[in-house]
Design a protein around this motif. Structure first.
Motif, PDB file in Angstrom:
ATOM      1  N   ASP A  99      -4.111 -51.432   2.448  1.00 35.45           N
ATOM      2  CA  ASP A  99      -2.651 -51.517   2.354  1.00 35.45           C
ATOM      3  C   ASP A  99      -2.179 -51.246   0.928  1.00 35.45           C
ATOM      4  N   GLU A 137       0.217 -48.242  -0.594  1.00 40.79           N
ATOM      5  CA  GLU A 137       1.408 -48.508  -1.400  1.00 40.79           C
ATOM      6  C   GLU A 137       1.341 -47.737  -2.723  1.00 40.79           C
ATOM      7  N   ASN A 178       2.302 -44.148  -2.259  1.00 38.99           N
ATOM      8  CA  ASN A 178       3.713 -43.917  -1.914  1.00 38.99           C
ATOM      9  C   ASN A 178       4.702 -44.373  -2.974  1.00 38.99           C
ATOM     10  N   THR A 179       4.229 -44.887  -4.101  1.00 37.71           N
ATOM     11  CA  THR A 179       5.158 -45.350  -5.129  1.00 37.71           C
ATOM     12  C   THR A 179       5.536 -44.200  -6.061  1.00 37.71           C
TER      13      THR A 179
END
Length: 134
Positions: free
Chosen positions: A101, A105, A108-109
């Protein structure tokens, strides 16, 4: 016998521990710290890691925490974890899911500062994986 003080370990899901203890070792963000009775008032953030608690009875309990903060007073310590489980419930699958997870993240930041923070969290989780029993 060392002086006992009140300790609570709380996560959003449940109260994991509320006992008289003589020592708590916390994975503080700036380094591992040991809390004893009459500790100076302190508030610190917690990184993912292992919390080791010596109960007043002498028994030792261990918990895996995933972030949070600790409020320390001379008479007690409260650790509010983002997520926590007893070490006996910490599985490789749980850790692998949290790592997966977190990597998603990171991918995708858009913010470099946020990415750096997430990468530090990933390093903490990876280190934690090396300390858990297989």
């Amino acid at each position: 016998m060392a002086n006992a003080f009140d300790f609570e370990l709380v996560s959003p899901e449940r109260l994991l521990l509320s006992e008289k203890v003589t020592e708590v070792v916390i994975p503080a963000t700036l380094g591992e710290m040991t809390v004893l009775a009459n500790h100076a008032p302190t508030m610190t953030t917690i990184k993912s890691g292992l919390v080791t608690v010596r109960l007043a009875s002498g028994q030792v309990a261990k918990y895996v925490v995933f972030g949070g903060f600790a409020d320390i007073l001379p008479t007690g310590c409260t650790l509010l974890a983002e997520s926590a489980v007893p070490e006996s419930e910490a599985s490789r699958d749980l850790l692998d899911k949290k790592i997966k997870d977190l990597r998603s993240e990171i991918d995708n930041t858009l913010s470099d500062d946020h990415r750096t923070k997430l990468e530090h969290m990933l390093a903490d989780l990876t280190h934690l994986g090396g300390t858990l029993p297989a």
